[in-house]
Each structure stands twice: as structure tokens, then as C-alpha cells.
Design an enzyme around this catalytic site. Structure first.
Site, mmCIF file in Angstrom:
data_model
loop_
_atom_site.group_PDB
_atom_site.id
_atom_site.type_symbol
_atom_site.label_atom_id
_atom_site.label_comp_id
_atom_site.label_asym_id
_atom_site.label_seq_id
_atom_site.Cartn_x
_atom_site.Cartn_y
_atom_site.Cartn_z
ATOM 1 N N ARG A 24 1.076 -1.433 -0.044
ATOM 2 C CA ARG A 24 0.028 -0.043 -0.017
ATOM 3 C C ARG A 24 0.961 1.493 0.218
ATOM 4 O O ARG A 24 1.125 2.212 -0.900
ATOM 5 C CB ARG A 24 -0.768 -0.068 1.127
ATOM 6 N N ASP A 25 1.852 1.605 1.107
ATOM 7 C CA ASP A 25 2.196 2.472 1.420
ATOM 8 C C ASP A 25 3.633 3.015 -0.130
ATOM 9 O O ASP A 25 3.653 3.552 -0.288
ATOM 10 C CB ASP A 25 2.895 3.194 2.443
ATOM 11 N N HIS A 218 5.586 4.132 12.413
ATOM 12 C CA HIS A 218 5.408 4.093 11.402
ATOM 13 C C HIS A 218 6.181 5.589 10.472
ATOM 14 O O HIS A 218 5.986 6.517 10.381
ATOM 15 C CB HIS A 218 3.695 4.292 10.735
ATOM 16 N N CYS A 251 4.770 9.524 0.417
ATOM 17 C CA CYS A 251 3.364 9.800 0.557
ATOM 18 C C CYS A 251 2.784 10.679 -0.794
ATOM 19 O O CYS A 251 3.648 12.224 -0.718
ATOM 20 C CB CYS A 251 2.513 10.526 1.226
ATOM 21 N N ASN A 260 9.639 3.833 3.528
ATOM 22 C CA ASN A 260 9.551 3.004 4.877
ATOM 23 C C ASN A 260 10.269 2.845 5.489
ATOM 24 O O ASN A 260 11.498 2.713 4.649
ATOM 25 C CB ASN A 260 8.140 2.864 5.237
HETATM 26 P P1 HMG Z 1 -12.670 15.231 -2.510
HETATM 27 O O1 HMG Z 1 -12.179 15.532 -3.975
HETATM 28 O O2 HMG Z 1 -12.757 15.363 -1.794
HETATM 29 O O3 HMG Z 1 -13.949 13.985 -2.921
HETATM 30 O O4 HMG Z 1 -11.718 13.863 -2.130
HETATM 31 P P2 HMG Z 1 -14.937 13.955 -3.296
HETATM 32 O O5 HMG Z 1 -15.939 13.628 -2.232
HETATM 33 O O6 HMG Z 1 -15.680 15.592 -3.147
HETATM 34 O O7 HMG Z 1 -15.492 12.972 -4.422
HETATM 35 C C1 HMG Z 1 -15.061 13.183 -5.677
HETATM 36 C C2 HMG Z 1 -15.473 12.526 -6.127
HETATM 37 O O8 HMG Z 1 -14.753 11.403 -6.368
HETATM 38 C C3 HMG Z 1 -16.717 12.288 -7.067
HETATM 39 O O9 HMG Z 1 -16.901 11.778 -8.169
HETATM 40 C C4 HMG Z 1 -16.299 10.411 -5.665
HETATM 41 O O10 HMG Z 1 -17.814 9.675 -5.564
HETATM 42 C C5 HMG Z 1 -15.704 10.361 -6.117
HETATM 43 P P3 HMG Z 1 -17.411 12.229 -8.938
HETATM 44 O O11 HMG Z 1 -19.126 12.477 -8.508
HETATM 45 O O12 HMG Z 1 -16.829 13.583 -9.012
HETATM 46 O O13 HMG Z 1 -17.796 10.657 -10.681
HETATM 47 N N1 HMG Z 1 -15.086 9.168 -4.529
HETATM 48 C C6 HMG Z 1 -14.862 7.708 -4.920
HETATM 49 N N2 HMG Z 1 -14.372 7.331 -5.610
HETATM 50 C C7 HMG Z 1 -13.711 6.338 -5.581
HETATM 51 N N3 HMG Z 1 -13.157 5.918 -4.070
HETATM 52 C C8 HMG Z 1 -13.238 6.680 -2.548
HETATM 53 C C9 HMG Z 1 -13.851 8.043 -3.150
HETATM 54 N N4 HMG Z 1 -14.074 8.544 -2.518
HETATM 55 C C10 HMG Z 1 -15.004 9.563 -3.062
HETATM 56 N N5 HMG Z 1 -13.127 6.325 -1.687
HETATM 57 C C11 HMG Z 1 -10.556 12.121 -0.726
HETATM 58 C C12 HMG Z 1 -10.874 13.393 -0.768
HETATM 59 C C13 HMG Z 1 -10.554 12.068 1.013
HETATM 60 C C14 HMG Z 1 -12.322 11.002 -0.670
HETATM 61 C C15 HMG Z 1 -9.176 12.474 -0.800
HETATM 62 O O14 HMG Z 1 -8.430 13.740 -0.426
HETATM 63 C C16 HMG Z 1 -8.713 11.060 -1.352
HETATM 64 O O15 HMG Z 1 -9.206 10.029 -1.692
HETATM 65 N N6 HMG Z 1 -7.167 10.766 -0.797
HETATM 66 C C17 HMG Z 1 -6.051 10.315 -0.022
HETATM 67 C C18 HMG Z 1 -5.283 10.411 -0.418
HETATM 68 C C19 HMG Z 1 -4.221 9.299 -0.249
HETATM 69 O O16 HMG Z 1 -4.989 7.984 -0.248
HETATM 70 N N7 HMG Z 1 -3.156 9.702 0.370
HETATM 71 C C20 HMG Z 1 -2.269 8.598 0.334
HETATM 72 C C21 HMG Z 1 -2.532 7.681 1.713
HETATM 73 S S1 HMG Z 1 -2.158 8.416 3.059
HETATM 74 C C22 HMG Z 1 -0.302 7.844 3.198
HETATM 75 O O17 HMG Z 1 -0.014 7.674 2.988
HETATM 76 C C23 HMG Z 1 0.630 8.451 5.293
HETATM 77 C C24 HMG Z 1 0.261 6.913 5.421
HETATM 78 O O18 HMG Z 1 1.190 6.632 5.338
HETATM 79 C C25 HMG Z 1 0.767 7.225 7.275
HETATM 80 C C26 HMG Z 1 2.201 8.315 7.245
HETATM 81 O O19 HMG Z 1 3.363 8.154 6.438
HETATM 82 O O20 HMG Z 1 1.771 9.518 7.664
HETATM 83 C C27 HMG Z 1 -0.653 6.242 6.090
HETATM 84 MG MG MG Z 2 2.890 6.575 5.344
#
Ligand code: HMG
Ligand code: MG
Length: 312
Positions: A24-25, A218, A251, A260
């Protein structure tokens, strides 16, 4: 294959649970999209190497993370091996939860931010609004009997805001624990933490009623501190450690986030200190060497480079 000489260390536990995030990450940050069949094979090999928990993928919009847009397909390819309480997936909102449930997932992770800037960049909303986005996800997941993890990102520093006050991290951690997450992973998203800082945060969380039995760590390894920080957290009583096979990771929404803590480096350090993980280092190294070949570049993990140097 060579292993470390075992000399039990004072102050470390007998056993640690490794929470593997490579699929995933790791793969969310690749410049190219890895085919679903390769992802599924990676997860199969990680499981065969004895990793007890594998975070398989993310149910986020394909427009946000195209690298993991094949989440359902990967789980379909894995069948029952990709499901269960030890195969969590990342889920940001109810739409993601619906997709995860449809795929048969039994464990999910929500992911919050300690800082406003990263909440905006990674979740497109404020910290408070993201907590409200997670609330129904956690409620519905718990009601359906799923295991739920929470992450707090930017616990030790933020690329836009700089230093992050410990009290601010504790505040967000408290809000996620109050939602009902069963485990909380403290993210050093950009790898800037140092050992004293880790101790300070754990102490402050404990004072706020969030003890080490709820916590995981993490660490990204940008500044080479991830293993030292992990050992510091273990000395303070943490027993769950996130790491990524081959040191893959980062990320896409956090500038300066690199890989990581490499699972191989962690396993070498723990096994040498007499700490059990259940992981077979040799087959893990072979897995990361195989993945590095699939990605077309050498592994970032020191232990993989030492034990399985790239040919040529
Ligand atoms: P948004 O654009 O505000 O979402 O994003 P929305 O609710 O306005 O939806 C926009 C469109 O996406 C809509 O479609 C929704 O239906 C669709 P449209 O009407 O335009 O056709 N939609 C989806 N489709 C599929 N799956 C879904 C989904 N949700 C909405 N789940 C949102 C808000 C939270 C969705 C967005 O900001 C997002 O997904 N962010 C995640 C980014 C990400 O994955 N980052 C990496 C992971 S975090 C990380 O790596 C850190 C970690 O490792 C810890 C660390 O290291 O600190 C965990
Ligand atoms: Mg991470």
C-alpha cells in the site's frame, strides 16, 4: 543466507508484531502503475515470508491515487488470502468503505493528519472535517465487526508547517481514538523524527490516556532515523511496528516523503537483538529482490542490498 548473530538486547520485548505496508504505502508512490497480478504476487510472497499483517491496498478515488485504482482486482486475484482481520485496506470515506465491503474486506484503516495543511492536501478538508468524514466509516465498520486502525500523519514535522507541537498531535490522536479505532499508528510521514521526540510524544499520549498497547509506529526513513526511532518506541513499550518490504514507500501528497523503514532492516535488527517476529528473513529478502527486479531498480533496503546484491 547470512543472518545476524543473536545477542539479546536489554530493554527490548521478546516479540514484535510487524505491520507490513509495502503493497500500500510502497506501491502508492511508484511512478508507474504496477500490474494487479504483480501486486497480488507480492502480497502472496510477503504472506509466505511470515508477515503477520499486510495492508494490501487503498480504496481511494482513482483520480487521487491511480497507482492503487485496481484495489478490487488485486483482492479478487488473491481470493481468501487477501481478506481477513490481518489484511487491512486504507479507506478515507463511506464511498471507500462501500467498495471495501463489496470486496469482502474485514479490516480498514482511516488516516488523519496532525496538521491543517496536510489535511487539506491529502484529504481536501480541514482536520475537523476529516474527523467527521471518518466518523460514519468507523461506526459502520465497527457495527459490521471489522477491525479498525487509525493513522495520524505528520506527527513529528510537516513539510509546509515545520515543527508540529506535541500537544497538537495528542489532540488529533484523542479525536481518532474517541471515534473508536482499535489501533493508532503514529506517522512520521517525512521521516524527520529523532529518538527524544518519539519518547516525548509517547509520554504525552500516555498522559492523555492513550497507552502504548493502543499504538503502532510508522517511520519513513528520509533522514536515516527510522530504525533508531523504532527501537526507542519499543524500549518505551510499543509492540506494533509498520515497515515496508524493500523500503518502498512515500506519500504522493507530501513533498519530501521517501520510503518507509525497510522490513528487512527491521527484521535484521530485531532478530539480532533476540526479538521474535515470525518472519523468515531469507524469503523476505528474496521477495524484495524479486520486486526490485519487477520495478526495474535496486532495492532501497540496506539488508536487501547486502544479502541479495543486484546482478550486473
Ligand atoms: P474529494 O475530491 O474531496 O472527494 O477527495 P469527493 O467526496 O468530493 O469526491 C470526488 C469524486 O470522487 C466523486 O466522484 C466521488 O464519488 C469519488 P464524481 O462524483 O466526481 O464522479 N469518490 C470516490 N471514488 C472511489 N473511492 C472513494 C471515493 N471517494 C470519493 N473512496 C478524498 C476527498 C478523501 C476522497 C481524497 O482526498 C482522498 O482520497 N485522499 C487520499 C489520498 C491518499 O490516498 N493519500 C495517501 C495515503 S495517506 C499516507 O500515505 C500516509 C500514511 O502512510 C501514514 C504516514 O505516513 O503518515 C497512512
Ligand atoms: Mg506512510
Amino acid at each position: 543466507m547470512r543472518g545476524p548473530q543473536v545477542e539479546p538486547a536489554v530493554g527490548l520485548p521478546d516479540e514484535v508484531r510487524i505491520y507490513e505496508v509495502g503493497s500500500r504505502d510502497g506501491l502508492q508512490n511508484e511512478p508507474t502503475v504496477v500490474p494487479a497480478a504483480v501486486k497480488a504476487e507480492f502480497i502472496r510472497r510477503l504472506a509466505a515470508a511470515g508477515l503477520p499483517v499486510i495492508e494490501t491496498t487503498s480504496f481511494v478515488p482513482p483520480s487521487w491515487v491511480p497507482q492503487l485504482s485496481d484495489a478490487a482486482e488485486v483482492l479478487e486475484l488473491l481470493g481468501p488470502d487477501g481478506l481477513g482481520r490481518n489484511r487491512p485496506v486504507l479507506v478515507p470515506n463511506e464511498r471507500g468503505l462501500d467498495r471495501a465491503l463489496a470486496a469482502g474486506v474485514q479490516a480498514v484503516a482511516i488516516f488523519g493528519s496532525a496538521t491543517e495543511t496536510f489535511a487539506q492536501k491529502n484529504l481536501n478538508r480541514s482536520v475537523a472535517d476529516s474527523v467527521e468524514m471518518f466518523r460514519p466509516v468507523v461506526e459502520r465498520s465497527r457495527a459490521a465487526g471489522l477491525w479498525v486502525r487509525g493513522y495520524v500523519s505528520m506527527c513529528f514535522g510537516d513539510p509546509w508547517e515545520g515543527d508540529v507541537p506535541v500537544a497538537q498531535v495528542v489532540d488529533v490522536a484523542r479525536r481518532l481514538v474517541d471515534l473508536g479505532v482499535e489501533e493508532l499508528s503514529l506517522g512520521d510521514t517525512i521521516g524527520v523524527a529523532t529518538t527524544g521526540h518519539v519518547h516525548r510524544l509517547l509520554e504525552a499520549l500516555d498522559r492523555a490516556g492513550i497507552g502504548v498497547s493502543t499504538l503502532a509506529v510508522h517511520f519513513h526513513d528520509t533522514y536515516g532515523q527510522a530504525l533508531a526511532n523504532t527501537l526507542a518506541a519499543l524500549a518505551d513499550g510499543v509492540r506494533v511496528v509498520d515497515s515496508s518490504a524493500g523500503g518502498l514507500g512515500g506519500c504522493p501528497y507530501a513533498k519530501s516523503a521517501t520510503g518507509n523503514l525497510a522490513t528487512e532492516d527491521l527484521v535484521w535488527g530485531l532478530h539480532g537483538a533476540g526479538v521474535r517476529t515470525g518472519v523468515d528473513l531469507e524469503s523476505l529478502v528474496e521477495t524484495s529482490a524479486w520486486m526490485a527486479a519487477a520495478l526495474g531498480r535496486p532495492s532501497a533496503a540496506r539488508v536487501v542490498r547486502a544479502l541479495a546484491p543486484p546482478i550486473g
